[in-house]
Design a protein around this motif. Structure first.
Motif, PDB file in Angstrom:
ATOM      1  N   PRO A 180       0.820  -1.210   0.000  1.00  0.00           N
ATOM      2  CA  PRO A 180       0.000   0.000   0.000  1.00  0.00           C
ATOM      3  C   PRO A 180       0.855   1.261   0.000  1.00  0.00           C
ATOM      4  O   PRO A 180       2.002   1.263   0.462  1.00  0.00           O
ATOM      5  CB  PRO A 180      -0.797  -0.123   1.309  1.00  0.00           C
ATOM      6  N   ALA A 181       0.301   2.341  -0.517  1.00  0.00           N
ATOM      7  CA  ALA A 181       1.010   3.620  -0.523  1.00  0.00           C
ATOM      8  C   ALA A 181       1.275   4.076   0.909  1.00  0.00           C
ATOM      9  O   ALA A 181       0.470   3.830   1.810  1.00  0.00           O
ATOM     10  CB  ALA A 181       0.173   4.659  -1.261  1.00  0.00           C
ATOM     11  N   GLY A 182       2.413   4.706   1.130  1.00  0.00           N
ATOM     12  CA  GLY A 182       2.751   5.197   2.461  1.00  0.00           C
ATOM     13  C   GLY A 182       3.223   4.125   3.416  1.00  0.00           C
ATOM     14  O   GLY A 182       3.245   4.322   4.637  1.00  0.00           O
ATOM     15  N   VAL A 183       3.611   2.963   2.866  1.00  0.00           N
ATOM     16  CA  VAL A 183       4.014   1.837   3.704  1.00  0.00           C
ATOM     17  C   VAL A 183       5.343   1.261   3.217  1.00  0.00           C
ATOM     18  O   VAL A 183       5.586   1.151   2.018  1.00  0.00           O
ATOM     19  CB  VAL A 183       2.931   0.733   3.671  1.00  0.00           C
ATOM     20  N   PHE A 184       6.209   0.906   4.169  1.00  0.00           N
ATOM     21  CA  PHE A 184       7.442   0.202   3.851  1.00  0.00           C
ATOM     22  C   PHE A 184       7.182  -1.297   3.906  1.00  0.00           C
ATOM     23  O   PHE A 184       6.359  -1.761   4.695  1.00  0.00           O
ATOM     24  CB  PHE A 184       8.545   0.522   4.861  1.00  0.00           C
TER      25      PHE A 184
END
Length: 270
Positions: free
Chosen positions: A15-19
């Motif tokens: 997901p976007a914003g996730v490492f």
């Protein structure tokens, strides 16, 4: 003859914003406790004592919980200390991770158990139960802690002796690190107690504060708001009771926006 069709390898979507980080080591302490380390993104910055939202993809959906980062801000990897909950939405899966597996982590750390949230003092207490020692595992390995305080006392209370091992491993690691041990010197003290087995130090930490045994065992005076500072991380009951005891002694609660004499971490894992 037609060539056989190639099967595409499934790559989970991050997901976007996730490492998405790789597990580098796993150590199981008991049937209830384990720790693991994973790679750290180059761009990830945090203050020692903060927590992050970490998770796994479960049944096609990411599941996250708040976990204190147990490694110090200077560490090249990230360490976490976790309970095992058989039916926990996250921990029932997290406890099964192996080296090479992938763990998700949201990009923004936060938390109140940071040195910036405390006013200057001389003696710093870190009160913990169970996995509540995790943020303190970060702070006691951070040189800044010893620049700001002359004495650092970590208390760790568990039900059984075996559950104390992570804390003792931390102290051994610090003493065995040439550079860190020199910085720490004689400033760090470790006070471990258990509640359900025979041990040299027995009892809930709040009871040991009330009856004065903790102070007697450590050879220190009772709380003094002029010099003592405290951080608390543990069960909700322990947080409430320890907070009340500190306030009775004249210490006031602080926050990132308004530093005080003690701070509490209210984020929990499942």
């Amino acid at each position: 003859m037609n060539a056989p069709a190639k099967t595409e390898e499934f790559v989970p979507t991050v997901p976007a914003g996730v490492f998405a980080e790789t597990v580098t080591s796993v150590q199981h302490y008991t049937d209830r406790l384990f720790r693991f380390r994973m790679t750290r993104p180059d761009s990830f910055r945090f203050r020692s004592g903060e927590f992050a939202m970490i998770g796994l993809v479960v049944d096609g959906k990411p599941v996250y919980r708040a976990y204190s980062i147990a490694s110090p801000a200077w560490d090249e990897e990230l360490e976490f200390f976790s309970i095992k909950v058989p039916d926990g939405p996250l921990t029932s899966h997290l406890q099964q991770i192996k080296v090479g597996d992938q763990v998700l982590m949201r990009k923004k750390p936060t938390g109140t158990l940071v040195l910036d949230a405390l006013t200057p003092g001389k003696r710093l207490y870190m009160f913990s139960t169970g996995t509540g020692i995790a943020p303190f595992a970060s702070l006691i390995r951070d040189p800044e802690t010893y620049e700001k305080f002359d004495e650092v006392i970590v208390t760790h209370t568990c039900r059984e002796v075996a559950e104390l091992k992570y804390g003792f491993d931390l102290i051994e690691e610090i003493n065995g690190d040439e550079m860190l041990s020199e910085i720490v010197g004689g400033k760090l003290r470790h006070y471990a107690t258990v509640t359900r087995e025979d041990y040299a130090f027995q009892g809930r930490i709040t009871d040991l504060i009330v009856n004065g045994k903790m102070f007697a065992d450590l050879g220190v005076p009772h709380f003094d708001p002029a010099v003592d500072r405290a951080m608390i991380c543990g069960s909700s009951a322990m947080l409430k009771e320890t907070k009340a005891l500190l306030e009775q002694a004249g210490l006031t609660e602080g926050a990132n926006s308004k530093p005080g004499e003690f701070v509490i971490e209210r984020a929990f894992v499942d």
